[in-house]
Motif scaffolding. Structure first.
Motif, PDB file in Angstrom:
ATOM      1  N   ALA A 198      31.411  49.700   2.804  1.00 58.00           N
ATOM      2  CA  ALA A 198      31.010  48.414   2.222  1.00 58.00           C
ATOM      3  C   ALA A 198      32.080  47.889   1.253  1.00 58.00           C
ATOM      4  O   ALA A 198      32.428  46.705   1.284  1.00 58.00           O
ATOM      5  N   PHE A 199      32.630  48.759   0.419  1.00 59.39           N
ATOM      6  CA  PHE A 199      33.671  48.322  -0.512  1.00 59.39           C
ATOM      7  C   PHE A 199      34.939  47.914   0.224  1.00 59.39           C
ATOM      8  O   PHE A 199      35.598  46.941  -0.160  1.00 59.39           O
ATOM      9  N   LEU A 200      35.301  48.630   1.277  1.00 61.50           N
ATOM     10  CA  LEU A 200      36.469  48.237   2.060  1.00 61.50           C
ATOM     11  C   LEU A 200      36.246  46.906   2.768  1.00 61.50           C
ATOM     12  O   LEU A 200      37.166  46.090   2.880  1.00 61.50           O
ATOM     13  N   LEU A 201      35.023  46.665   3.228  1.00 58.96           N
ATOM     14  CA  LEU A 201      34.697  45.374   3.835  1.00 58.96           C
ATOM     15  C   LEU A 201      34.781  44.252   2.801  1.00 58.96           C
ATOM     16  O   LEU A 201      35.324  43.176   3.088  1.00 58.96           O
ATOM     17  N   ALA A 206      38.407  43.476   2.243  1.00 59.34           N
ATOM     18  CA  ALA A 206      38.981  42.700   3.345  1.00 59.34           C
ATOM     19  C   ALA A 206      38.535  41.247   3.295  1.00 59.34           C
ATOM     20  O   ALA A 206      39.337  40.331   3.513  1.00 59.34           O
ATOM     21  N   ILE A 207      37.266  41.021   3.001  1.00 62.41           N
ATOM     22  CA  ILE A 207      36.769  39.648   2.881  1.00 62.41           C
ATOM     23  C   ILE A 207      37.447  38.940   1.715  1.00 62.41           C
ATOM     24  O   ILE A 207      37.822  37.769   1.806  1.00 62.41           O
ATOM     25  N   GLY A 208      37.646  39.655   0.617  1.00 63.92           N
ATOM     26  CA  GLY A 208      38.323  39.068  -0.542  1.00 63.92           C
ATOM     27  C   GLY A 208      39.748  38.677  -0.236  1.00 63.92           C
ATOM     28  O   GLY A 208      40.235  37.636  -0.696  1.00 63.92           O
ATOM     29  N   ILE A 209      40.446  39.475   0.547  1.00 65.54           N
ATOM     30  CA  ILE A 209      41.823  39.146   0.912  1.00 65.54           C
ATOM     31  C   ILE A 209      41.869  37.868   1.747  1.00 65.54           C
ATOM     32  O   ILE A 209      42.750  37.030   1.578  1.00 65.54           O
ATOM     33  N   HIS A 247      44.045  41.556  -6.500  1.00 63.60           N
ATOM     34  CA  HIS A 247      43.005  42.232  -7.276  1.00 63.60           C
ATOM     35  C   HIS A 247      41.914  42.774  -6.353  1.00 63.60           C
ATOM     36  O   HIS A 247      41.483  43.914  -6.499  1.00 63.60           O
ATOM     37  N   SER A 248      41.500  41.968  -5.404  1.00 65.97           N
ATOM     38  CA  SER A 248      40.468  42.397  -4.460  1.00 65.97           C
ATOM     39  C   SER A 248      40.937  43.599  -3.648  1.00 65.97           C
ATOM     40  O   SER A 248      40.186  44.565  -3.464  1.00 65.97           O
ATOM     41  N   ALA A 249      42.164  43.546  -3.183  1.00 67.93           N
ATOM     42  CA  ALA A 249      42.673  44.639  -2.341  1.00 67.93           C
ATOM     43  C   ALA A 249      42.797  45.937  -3.122  1.00 67.93           C
ATOM     44  O   ALA A 249      42.460  47.007  -2.610  1.00 67.93           O
ATOM     45  N   THR A 250      43.261  45.868  -4.362  1.00 69.44           N
ATOM     46  CA  THR A 250      43.500  47.111  -5.093  1.00 69.44           C
ATOM     47  C   THR A 250      42.227  47.707  -5.676  1.00 69.44           C
ATOM     48  O   THR A 250      42.021  48.916  -5.577  1.00 69.44           O
ATOM     49  N   LYS A 251      41.395  46.892  -6.268  1.00 70.83           N
ATOM     50  CA  LYS A 251      40.194  47.443  -6.922  1.00 70.83           C
ATOM     51  C   LYS A 251      39.164  47.922  -5.901  1.00 70.83           C
ATOM     52  O   LYS A 251      38.769  49.083  -5.905  1.00 70.83           O
ATOM     53  N   ALA A 252      38.716  47.021  -5.042  1.00 71.11           N
ATOM     54  CA  ALA A 252      37.689  47.397  -4.070  1.00 71.11           C
ATOM     55  C   ALA A 252      38.248  48.352  -3.019  1.00 71.11           C
ATOM     56  O   ALA A 252      37.554  49.252  -2.548  1.00 71.11           O
ATOM     57  N   GLY A 253      39.518  48.189  -2.661  1.00 73.24           N
ATOM     58  CA  GLY A 253      40.133  49.080  -1.680  1.00 73.24           C
ATOM     59  C   GLY A 253      40.254  50.505  -2.182  1.00 73.24           C
ATOM     60  O   GLY A 253      40.009  51.467  -1.452  1.00 73.24           O
TER      61      GLY A 253
END
Length: 119
Positions: free
Chosen positions: A14-17, A20-23, A34-40
């Motif tokens: 879910a966090f990786l999804l 990806a949506i944030g990117i 920020h989306s890629a590093t934190k949630a990824g």
């Protein structure tokens, strides 16, 4: 134990999804980073923990632990450096009425491609 492993795998996915949506959806390069590093990072960590619990292999514990440590050490530093480079190169900032770093860092307005040709 298997239920906890499955919960960690689902949460990590879910966090990786979300990352990806944030990117794809965020407008600003700094927001996308920020989306890629934190949630990824959180998603990958949760998935690795889920795999460790599900597999129950001693060598996998060390490998996954070192991988998680590597992610937690390198990704925040990389994100900081990429964010600084994007800011200094003149990246457009979305949603800010006042630039809080205007007194701290010099910005080069214009497209980054134009800067490399002029040098």
């Amino acid at each position: 134990m298997m239920v906890l492993a499955m919960a960690l795998l689902i949460a990590g996915t879910a966090f990786l999804l979300i990352a990806a949506i944030g990117i794809v959806r965020l407008r600003d390069p700094l927001q996308r980073m920020h989306s890629a590093t934190k949630a990824g990072t959180l998603g990958a960590t949760l998935m690795l923990l889920g795999v460790v619990l599900a597999a129950d292999i001693a060598e996998l514990n060390w490998t996954s632990g070192l991988t998680i440590l590597f992610l937690l050490i390198t990704l925040p530093i990389g994100a900081q450096l990429l964010g600084r480079a994007a800011y200094v190169s003149g990246t457009r900032l979305e949603g800010l009425a006042h630039d809080p770093l205007s007194d701290e860092l010099e910005r080069h307005p214009g497209k980054p491609d134009e800067l490399t040709r002029d040098s």
